[in-house]
Design a protein around this motif. Sequence first.
Motif, PDB file in Angstrom:
ATOM      1  N   MET A  85       0.840  -1.204   0.000  1.00 46.27           N
ATOM      2  CA  MET A  85       0.000   0.000   0.000  1.00 46.27           C
ATOM      3  C   MET A  85       0.874   1.252   0.000  1.00 46.27           C
ATOM      4  O   MET A  85       1.874   1.328   0.708  1.00 46.27           O
ATOM      5  N   MET A  86       0.483   2.250  -0.841  1.00 45.67           N
ATOM      6  CA  MET A  86       1.259   3.485  -0.936  1.00 45.67           C
ATOM      7  C   MET A  86       0.976   4.368   0.281  1.00 45.67           C
ATOM      8  O   MET A  86      -0.160   4.445   0.748  1.00 45.67           O
ATOM      9  N   LEU A  87       2.028   5.034   0.762  1.00 44.71           N
ATOM     10  CA  LEU A  87       1.867   5.965   1.873  1.00 44.71           C
ATOM     11  C   LEU A  87       1.924   7.391   1.328  1.00 44.71           C
ATOM     12  O   LEU A  87       2.869   7.770   0.628  1.00 44.71           O
ATOM     13  N   ARG A  88       0.899   8.169   1.651  1.00 46.60           N
ATOM     14  CA  ARG A  88       0.851   9.568   1.202  1.00 46.60           C
ATOM     15  C   ARG A  88       1.050  10.494   2.390  1.00 46.60           C
ATOM     16  O   ARG A  88       0.608  10.210   3.497  1.00 46.60           O
ATOM     17  N   ILE A  89       1.695  11.626   2.125  1.00 43.98           N
ATOM     18  CA  ILE A  89       1.966  12.608   3.180  1.00 43.98           C
ATOM     19  C   ILE A  89       0.657  13.274   3.618  1.00 43.98           C
ATOM     20  O   ILE A  89      -0.096  13.798   2.801  1.00 43.98           O
ATOM     21  N   HIS A  90       0.425  13.203   4.922  1.00 50.88           N
ATOM     22  CA  HIS A  90      -0.732  13.881   5.502  1.00 50.88           C
ATOM     23  C   HIS A  90      -0.303  15.231   6.096  1.00 50.88           C
ATOM     24  O   HIS A  90      -1.042  16.210   6.044  1.00 50.88           O
ATOM     25  N   LYS A  91       0.911  15.263   6.645  1.00 51.98           N
ATOM     26  CA  LYS A  91       1.421  16.477   7.292  1.00 51.98           C
ATOM     27  C   LYS A  91       2.954  16.433   7.258  1.00 51.98           C
ATOM     28  O   LYS A  91       3.545  15.391   7.541  1.00 51.98           O
ATOM     29  N   ILE A  92       3.593  17.547   6.927  1.00 51.00           N
ATOM     30  CA  ILE A  92       5.064  17.610   6.945  1.00 51.00           C
ATOM     31  C   ILE A  92       5.501  18.218   8.279  1.00 51.00           C
ATOM     32  O   ILE A  92       5.035  19.292   8.664  1.00 51.00           O
ATOM     33  N   LEU A  93       6.392  17.508   8.994  1.00 46.51           N
ATOM     34  CA  LEU A  93       6.883  17.993  10.286  1.00 46.51           C
ATOM     35  C   LEU A  93       8.226  18.688  10.140  1.00 46.51           C
ATOM     36  O   LEU A  93       8.472  19.730  10.733  1.00 46.51           O
ATOM     37  N   ASN A  94       9.109  18.087   9.396  1.00 50.26           N
ATOM     38  CA  ASN A  94      10.383  18.725   9.020  1.00 50.26           C
ATOM     39  C   ASN A  94      10.913  17.997   7.790  1.00 50.26           C
ATOM     40  O   ASN A  94      10.238  17.134   7.232  1.00 50.26           O
ATOM     41  N   ILE A 153       3.288  10.973  -2.597  1.00 52.78           N
ATOM     42  CA  ILE A 153       3.636   9.609  -2.186  1.00 52.78           C
ATOM     43  C   ILE A 153       5.067   9.585  -1.655  1.00 52.78           C
ATOM     44  O   ILE A 153       5.960  10.247  -2.196  1.00 52.78           O
ATOM     45  N   ILE A 154       5.273   8.820  -0.598  1.00 54.16           N
ATOM     46  CA  ILE A 154       6.619   8.692  -0.022  1.00 54.16           C
ATOM     47  C   ILE A 154       7.308   7.472  -0.631  1.00 54.16           C
ATOM     48  O   ILE A 154       6.754   6.366  -0.581  1.00 54.16           O
ATOM     49  N   PRO A 155       8.497   7.663  -1.187  1.00 57.19           N
ATOM     50  CA  PRO A 155       9.236   6.495  -1.701  1.00 57.19           C
ATOM     51  C   PRO A 155       9.644   5.587  -0.534  1.00 57.19           C
ATOM     52  O   PRO A 155      10.226   6.048   0.446  1.00 57.19           O
TER      53      PRO A 155
END
Length: 277
Positions: free
Chosen positions: A1-10, A39-41
Amino acid sequence: MMLRIHKILNNNAVVVLDEGKEKIVMGPGIAFQKRKNDIIPRTKIEKIFVMEEENEKFQELLRTLPEEHIAVAEEIISYAEGELHAPLNNHIHIALTDHLSFAIERIQQGYQIQNKLLNEIKVLYKKEYQIGLWAKQLIRERLGVEIPDDEVGHIALHIHTAKMDAASMNKTLQQTTLIRDMIELIKQQLHIDIDEESISYQRLLTHLRFALNRIETGELFHTIDEDMLRLIQTKYEKEFACAISMARYAKEEYGIQFPDAELAYITLHIQRLIRKS
């Protein structure tokens, strides 16, 4: 399953939503030139955290602390888990990172860091202290900051209390402080200087630590027959009196009750200390 960015912390940490649950994903440059829903590699992912209770606190730290401090803390934690051959409690990612960043800032501002329990920590938590020394070198190389051995002791305590079967930081500090006070009582009552590098001193500290753990967990103590107990009381009268003083102090200050048989073993350790000093 692909992971998508919900929030950028740094730059190196993001929040993803996985099956409706927030997870913190870390890796070098994982958020570089990325936006929400990208999407996060998977090749960039080094760690994934599910912080059930302290999710917001961890996210806040990742947003506000210097990224280089966070990276160093994570490297120390990974190294510690490798050296101890066990995972550490997730809370260490908050506790050590927060502590370390604050300590580094204080050192850079010229503050002196002190640790009154340093000698006891070196003996009682040897492996963790060695990890702290490794961390000292890493901080010097990565950040150009020289942390004192007192701070190495603080790092060692954080690592120790993050072990899955370890007591809380408060319990660990209380136990280590009690042991230090009991050693101080020996020095004062018997008017001796103690060589803190000696095997006798290290054996006494280790014995006291295990005795306190046994009292805490309700484990059975070694027994000793009445004749042997009387022999020790008679032959080593002043050492036995000192052991009684130590036990009285533990009872009055901490509500900890040492059994009589244990006082005999402590007496023998004190006797060895006197002989060596």
